[in-house]
Design a protein around this motif. Structure first.
Motif, mmCIF file in Angstrom:
data_model
loop_
_atom_site.group_PDB
_atom_site.id
_atom_site.type_symbol
_atom_site.label_atom_id
_atom_site.label_comp_id
_atom_site.label_asym_id
_atom_site.label_seq_id
_atom_site.Cartn_x
_atom_site.Cartn_y
_atom_site.Cartn_z
ATOM 1 N N ILE A 18 2.012 0.025 0.964
ATOM 2 C CA ILE A 18 2.776 -0.022 0.119
ATOM 3 C C ILE A 18 2.361 -1.404 -0.893
ATOM 4 C CG2 ILE A 18 5.376 -0.602 -0.970
ATOM 5 C CD1 ILE A 18 6.300 0.664 1.580
ATOM 6 N N GLY A 19 1.782 -1.473 -1.988
ATOM 7 C CA GLY A 19 1.271 -2.458 -2.670
ATOM 8 C C GLY A 19 -0.043 -2.265 -2.845
ATOM 9 N N TYR A 20 -0.677 -2.535 -3.947
ATOM 10 C CA TYR A 20 -2.216 -2.547 -4.309
ATOM 11 C C TYR A 20 -2.515 -3.738 -5.007
ATOM 12 C CZ TYR A 20 -6.492 -0.142 -4.113
ATOM 13 O OH TYR A 20 -7.969 0.180 -3.513
ATOM 14 N N GLY A 21 -2.102 -4.869 -4.701
ATOM 15 C CA GLY A 21 -2.621 -6.080 -5.259
ATOM 16 C C GLY A 21 -3.499 -6.656 -4.542
ATOM 17 N N LEU A 22 -3.868 -8.078 -4.521
ATOM 18 C CA LEU A 22 -4.893 -8.682 -3.684
ATOM 19 C C LEU A 22 -4.644 -8.232 -2.179
ATOM 20 C CD1 LEU A 22 -7.257 -10.823 -3.398
ATOM 21 C CD2 LEU A 22 -5.297 -12.322 -2.837
ATOM 22 N N ALA A 23 -3.733 -8.224 -1.648
ATOM 23 C CA ALA A 23 -3.496 -8.115 -0.093
ATOM 24 C C ALA A 23 -3.750 -6.575 0.157
ATOM 25 C CB ALA A 23 -2.152 -8.233 0.450
ATOM 26 N N GLY A 24 -3.295 -5.701 -0.629
ATOM 27 C CA GLY A 24 -3.486 -4.273 -0.408
ATOM 28 C C GLY A 24 -4.728 -3.776 -0.833
ATOM 29 N N SER A 25 -5.215 -4.181 -1.747
ATOM 30 C CA SER A 25 -6.699 -3.718 -2.204
ATOM 31 C C SER A 25 -7.706 -4.270 -1.542
ATOM 32 C CB SER A 25 -6.997 -3.739 -3.726
ATOM 33 O OG SER A 25 -6.911 -5.079 -4.168
ATOM 34 N N PHE A 27 -7.539 -6.607 1.544
ATOM 35 C CA PHE A 27 -7.571 -6.636 2.891
ATOM 36 C C PHE A 27 -7.286 -5.140 3.563
ATOM 37 C CE2 PHE A 27 -7.087 -10.870 1.628
ATOM 38 C CZ PHE A 27 -7.882 -11.670 2.474
ATOM 39 N N HIS A 28 -5.902 -4.941 3.304
ATOM 40 C CA HIS A 28 -5.491 -3.706 4.165
ATOM 41 C C HIS A 28 -6.288 -2.295 3.823
ATOM 42 C CE1 HIS A 28 -2.266 -6.080 5.650
ATOM 43 N NE2 HIS A 28 -1.913 -6.575 4.411
#
Length: 363
Positions: A18-25, A27-28
């Motif tokens: 859930i989420g595709y900003g800095l953290a999502g795109s 790192f995760h």
């Protein structure tokens, strides 16, 4: 979809991000895609530009425009990763656990100890696996500090200094971290500060007192962007932690002092930049710090004086997801316990109180 068959021959752990900003795109998604036995099965993102990016990066992965779409299809997934703004973490994590899904929450776990306690209660009622993404336990320099302590290379530890200092005099346009108040999860204490606090507590346990100075230096920013935290532990160790976006010349990333020596190290762990540049776990240089950034150890070892560079250990952010895969698939312990996150939030709340009263706060 991005993923690999499990080594035991069973289907991979189906993971929804859930989420595709800095953290999502950054790192995760790349780390999930790199771990055998995990599959990036879906991404939830409602921003059109980020949808295009996710579709380009992972063309076989299903896209949902809302969390309702994801939760209406909850039986198609095993694990949910929450990589959204901080004030949404607790709500999304609870909804996922109520549907029987394991959950990884990006740091901070929640924005209050009350929220964290509630999530732990839900976890116990549902039996769902729950963890917080403290990937910097696998930083190359932190692993090196941990090894120096464990092997007694600096003797009895007296002080740890740890910094995340950067220079961004003009706030980043559109960044919720900089335009959100501390009360709703904005600022450096909740962001990089949560990593430093977690690292210190991972080494030394829970502190007995906290002193903090939290400043907002830049125009247009609603939360702290220049913060100092001092932790006192009952064994006499002090940890001094700095996070700043106004450090034109950063101090050492780590400075470890002990009765038999000292270790000092400049420069950041390379894994974040590597991920941004397309490097992935398994690549030859993944997690390898440039030799120029190696720290210096000055110590008395076996009655001999040593003073020179020591190479950092290899960083391994992917290890977090290896352990999380095993937790979901085989019932192993999660890589970072939610109770650890609750203790860190207790320290962060004490830091905010200390910054207001200008006095140390007992924990």
């Amino acid at each position: 979809m991005t993923g690999h068959q499990r080594v035991d021959g069973h289907k991979p752990v189906r993971t929804a991000l859930i989420g595709y900003g800095l953290a999502g795109s950054v790192f995760h998604a790349p780390l999930i895609g790199a771990v055998e036995g995990l599959e990036l099965s879906a991404v939830v993102v409602n921003n059109a530009q980020r949808q295009d990016a996710a579709r380009r990066d992972y063309p076989q992965t299903k896209l949902f425009a809302s969390v309702d779409e994801l939760f209406n299809n909850a039986s198609s997934f095993d694990l949910v990763v929450v990589a959204t703004p901080n004030d949404t973490h607790a709500d999304l994590a609870e909804k996922a656990m109520q549907r029987g899904l394991a959950v990884v929450v990006d740091k901070p776990f929640a924005i209050s100890t009350a929220q964290a306690k509630h999530l732990i209660e839900i976890q116990k009622k549902t039996g769902a696996k729950l963890s917080v993404f403290q990937n910097r336990r696998w930083d190359c320099d932190f692993l090196t500090v941990q090894e120096l302590i464990d092997t007694g290379k600096v003797g009895t530890v007296t002080r740890l200094e740890s910094r995340f200092e950067r220079y961004r005099p003009v706030p980043k346009p559109g960044s919720w971290r900089e335009t959100t108040a501390v009360e709703t999860g904005g600022g450096l204490l909740f962001d990089l500060g949560s990593h430093l606090i977690d690292q210190a507590m991972h080494l030394f346990g829970k502190p007995i007192s906290v002193y903090a100075e939290m400043k907002t230096r830049r125009t247009g920013v609603l939360a702290d962007d220049d913060t100092f935290i001092a932790l006192q532990f009952d064994n006499g160790i002090c940890a001094h932690l700095w996070v700043s976006l106004l450090a034109k010349k950063p101090g050492p990333r780590f400075r470890l002092l002990g009765t038999a020596g000292a270790y000092e190290k400049y420069g950041m762990d390379p894994q974040e930049e590597s991920l941004k540049n397309g490097l992935r776990p398994g690549d030859e240089q993944w997690g390898v710090e440039p030799a120029a950034n190696a720290g210096t150890l000055s110590a008395t070892l076996d009655h001999l004086e040593f003073d020179g560079k020591i190479a950092s250990r290899r960083g391994s952010y992917e290890q977090y997801y290896v352990l999380m895969r095993d937790a979901v698939a085989n019932g192993a312990p999660v890589p970072v316990q939610p109770e650890d996150a609750l203790k860190a939030l207790t320290v962060m709340e004490a830091a905010r109180e200390s910054a207001t009263t200008r006095e140390p706060i007992a924990v």
